[in-house]
Design a protein around this motif. Sequence first.
Motif, PDB file in Angstrom:
ATOM      1  N   GLN A   1       0.848  -1.203   0.000  1.00 23.82           N
ATOM      2  CA  GLN A   1       0.000   0.000   0.000  1.00 23.82           C
ATOM      3  C   GLN A   1       0.885   1.256   0.000  1.00 23.82           C
ATOM      4  N   HIS A   2       1.946   1.186   0.812  1.00 25.01           N
ATOM      5  CA  HIS A   2       2.892   2.295   0.897  1.00 25.01           C
ATOM      6  C   HIS A   2       3.507   2.574  -0.489  1.00 25.01           C
ATOM      7  N   ALA A   3       3.909   1.489  -1.184  1.00 31.23           N
ATOM      8  CA  ALA A   3       4.507   1.646  -2.523  1.00 31.23           C
ATOM      9  C   ALA A   3       3.509   2.313  -3.475  1.00 31.23           C
ATOM     10  N   MET A   4       2.250   1.905  -3.384  1.00 34.83           N
ATOM     11  CA  MET A   4       1.228   2.502  -4.265  1.00 34.83           C
ATOM     12  C   MET A   4       1.034   3.985  -3.935  1.00 34.83           C
ATOM     13  N   ASP A   5       1.062   4.304  -2.649  1.00 28.53           N
ATOM     14  CA  ASP A   5       0.943   5.723  -2.244  1.00 28.53           C
ATOM     15  C   ASP A   5       2.073   6.552  -2.860  1.00 28.53           C
ATOM     16  N   GLU A   6       3.312   6.031  -2.758  1.00 29.66           N
ATOM     17  CA  GLU A   6       4.451   6.837  -3.226  1.00 29.66           C
ATOM     18  C   GLU A   6       4.407   7.018  -4.749  1.00 29.66           C
ATOM     19  N   ALA A   7       3.907   6.008  -5.467  1.00 31.41           N
ATOM     20  CA  ALA A   7       3.754   6.156  -6.923  1.00 31.41           C
ATOM     21  C   ALA A   7       2.745   7.272  -7.215  1.00 31.41           C
ATOM     22  N   ARG A   8       1.661   7.284  -6.451  1.00 32.24           N
ATOM     23  CA  ARG A   8       0.639   8.335  -6.617  1.00 32.24           C
ATOM     24  C   ARG A   8       1.239   9.701  -6.258  1.00 32.24           C
ATOM     25  N   HIS A   9       2.058   9.750  -5.196  1.00 31.39           N
ATOM     26  CA  HIS A   9       2.681  11.027  -4.826  1.00 31.39           C
ATOM     27  C   HIS A   9       3.571  11.543  -5.942  1.00 31.39           C
ATOM     28  N   SER A  10       4.310  10.617  -6.565  1.00 32.38           N
ATOM     29  CA  SER A  10       5.180  11.024  -7.673  1.00 32.38           C
ATOM     30  C   SER A  10       4.349  11.719  -8.752  1.00 32.38           C
ATOM     31  N   ARG A  11       3.198  11.119  -9.091  1.00 31.03           N
ATOM     32  CA  ARG A  11       2.333  11.741 -10.120  1.00 31.03           C
ATOM     33  C   ARG A  11       1.764  13.070  -9.638  1.00 31.03           C
ATOM     34  N   MET A  12       1.476  13.162  -8.340  1.00 27.43           N
ATOM     35  CA  MET A  12       0.967  14.435  -7.811  1.00 27.43           C
ATOM     36  C   MET A  12       2.025  15.535  -7.953  1.00 27.43           C
ATOM     37  N   TYR A  13       3.271  15.216  -7.610  1.00 30.54           N
ATOM     38  CA  TYR A  13       4.330  16.232  -7.728  1.00 30.54           C
ATOM     39  C   TYR A  13       4.542  16.626  -9.192  1.00 30.54           C
ATOM     40  N   SER A  14       4.473  15.621 -10.087  1.00 33.81           N
ATOM     41  CA  SER A  14       4.624  15.943 -11.511  1.00 33.81           C
ATOM     42  C   SER A  14       3.537  16.914 -11.958  1.00 33.81           C
ATOM     43  N   SER A  15       2.302  16.667 -11.528  1.00 33.17           N
ATOM     44  CA  SER A  15       1.222  17.562 -11.964  1.00 33.17           C
ATOM     45  C   SER A  15       1.364  18.935 -11.298  1.00 33.17           C
ATOM     46  N   MET A  16       1.946  18.968 -10.098  1.00 32.17           N
ATOM     47  CA  MET A  16       2.177  20.269  -9.437  1.00 32.17           C
ATOM     48  C   MET A  16       3.136  21.140 -10.240  1.00 32.17           C
ATOM     49  N   VAL A  17       4.156  20.507 -10.820  1.00 35.39           N
ATOM     50  CA  VAL A  17       5.134  21.294 -11.578  1.00 35.39           C
ATOM     51  C   VAL A  17       4.412  22.056 -12.689  1.00 35.39           C
ATOM     52  N   GLU A  18       3.513  21.383 -13.396  1.00 35.28           N
ATOM     53  CA  GLU A  18       2.767  22.032 -14.494  1.00 35.28           C
ATOM     54  C   GLU A  18       1.812  23.098 -13.960  1.00 35.28           C
ATOM     55  N   ARG A  19       1.176  22.750 -12.824  1.00 33.55           N
ATOM     56  CA  ARG A  19       0.135  23.615 -12.281  1.00 33.55           C
ATOM     57  C   ARG A  19       0.719  24.897 -11.670  1.00 33.55           C
TER      58      ARG A  19
ATOM     59  N   SER B   1      -5.527  27.840  -8.906  1.00 29.80           N
ATOM     60  CA  SER B   1      -5.180  26.441  -8.575  1.00 29.80           C
ATOM     61  C   SER B   1      -4.998  26.216  -7.080  1.00 29.80           C
ATOM     62  N   LYS B   2      -5.158  27.277  -6.290  1.00 27.02           N
ATOM     63  CA  LYS B   2      -4.812  27.161  -4.865  1.00 27.02           C
ATOM     64  C   LYS B   2      -5.687  26.166  -4.109  1.00 27.02           C
ATOM     65  N   GLU B   3      -6.982  26.140  -4.453  1.00 31.95           N
ATOM     66  CA  GLU B   3      -7.875  25.256  -3.723  1.00 31.95           C
ATOM     67  C   GLU B   3      -7.500  23.788  -3.976  1.00 31.95           C
ATOM     68  N   ARG B   4      -7.260  23.491  -5.242  1.00 26.20           N
ATOM     69  CA  ARG B   4      -6.893  22.126  -5.616  1.00 26.20           C
ATOM     70  C   ARG B   4      -5.553  21.733  -4.994  1.00 26.20           C
ATOM     71  N   LEU B   5      -4.601  22.671  -5.021  1.00 26.56           N
ATOM     72  CA  LEU B   5      -3.288  22.397  -4.428  1.00 26.56           C
ATOM     73  C   LEU B   5      -3.424  22.114  -2.930  1.00 26.56           C
ATOM     74  N   THR B   6      -4.255  22.898  -2.249  1.00 25.71           N
ATOM     75  CA  THR B   6      -4.447  22.695  -0.808  1.00 25.71           C
ATOM     76  C   THR B   6      -4.950  21.277  -0.530  1.00 25.71           C
ATOM     77  N   ARG B   7      -5.893  20.810  -1.360  1.00 25.70           N
ATOM     78  CA  ARG B   7      -6.399  19.442  -1.170  1.00 25.70           C
ATOM     79  C   ARG B   7      -5.289  18.412  -1.384  1.00 25.70           C
ATOM     80  N   MET B   8      -4.475  18.648  -2.413  1.00 28.91           N
ATOM     81  CA  MET B   8      -3.370  17.711  -2.676  1.00 28.91           C
ATOM     82  C   MET B   8      -2.396  17.676  -1.499  1.00 28.91           C
ATOM     83  N   LEU B   9      -2.091  18.860  -0.961  1.00 26.73           N
ATOM     84  CA  LEU B   9      -1.118  18.926   0.132  1.00 26.73           C
ATOM     85  C   LEU B   9      -1.668  18.289   1.408  1.00 26.73           C
ATOM     86  N   ASP B  10      -2.974  18.463   1.639  1.00 28.65           N
ATOM     87  CA  ASP B  10      -3.593  17.812   2.807  1.00 28.65           C
ATOM     88  C   ASP B  10      -3.486  16.295   2.670  1.00 28.65           C
ATOM     89  N   ARG B  11      -3.766  15.818   1.459  1.00 29.87           N
ATOM     90  CA  ARG B  11      -3.705  14.378   1.210  1.00 29.87           C
ATOM     91  C   ARG B  11      -2.280  13.842   1.388  1.00 29.87           C
TER      92      ARG B  11
END
Length: 251
Positions: free
Chosen positions: A93-111, A182-192
């Motif tokens: 589960q931890h490995a799956m979380d970190e893969a998802r985090h990687s994608r979240m950070y990638s999308s943050m760079v664009e956002r 994008s601030k609202e969406r970013l806040t949700r991502m950071l909380d997660r």
Amino acid sequence: MNVVAEVTLEALKQHQLGPLERYSECLRNTFEAHPPPFSVAWYGDQFREMARDREWFANIIVGNASTEGWGSGKLWYLAGKTHEEHVSVLIQQHAMDEARHSRMYSSMVERIFPGTVGDALRSELKTLAPIYRADDKPERLPPYSYQAILDNLLQMNVAEIRTMVNQMLARPVLLTYCPEESKERLTRMLDRLMWDETRHVGYTARLIDEALATGDGDFIRDIAPTRIVQLNELTLEEVGRARTDPQTAFA
Ligand SMILES: [Fe+2]
Ligand SMILES: [Fe+2]
């Protein structure tokens, strides 16, 4: 008293893991004897000073995408070496979380830095995170001893505490650079992200706490100082070259 040890124990309460008395004592003793750089004021000061450089900070986020993806693959492998089924499932589960985090950070760079991601970087970002489907299982490999697993859990635990601190530092900077829309969406991502990272500290803490009550307790108490000293040295090395090599620091 080490402030990061106390902040960690406070953050774990939301995950309702019980008193974790043995783990708490071990964490407090180790962090007091070997205070991590990330528990001292200069660490955050230096981060904030360097983060004023927009390009440097964008590279930190690319580095996070890369580190999370790399960590995910390592965890998947460890899960395959762990034949204690309930522990292996948690690591998967931890490995799956970190893969998802990687994608979240990638999308943050664009956002957060619109227009800065060229085609080359975009295709690089796509390769950083392993893709797991819900019913994927790691290849079952010759098992590690449970002490070797505990050693890994200990190293993960202190590394996740560092990640948690880095996220606390990055959050206000991310929100400052983020375009208003994008601030609202970013806040949700950071909380997660923060919820997940404290959960990673939490499940490893619980397994360590349980093991401290068994014959493996002395093994953990012996090796814990070594592991924190190693992480401290690595952290100092990374921060030392952070200005020129941001992608490996503060992740
Ligand atoms: Fe993560
Ligand atoms: Fe994590």
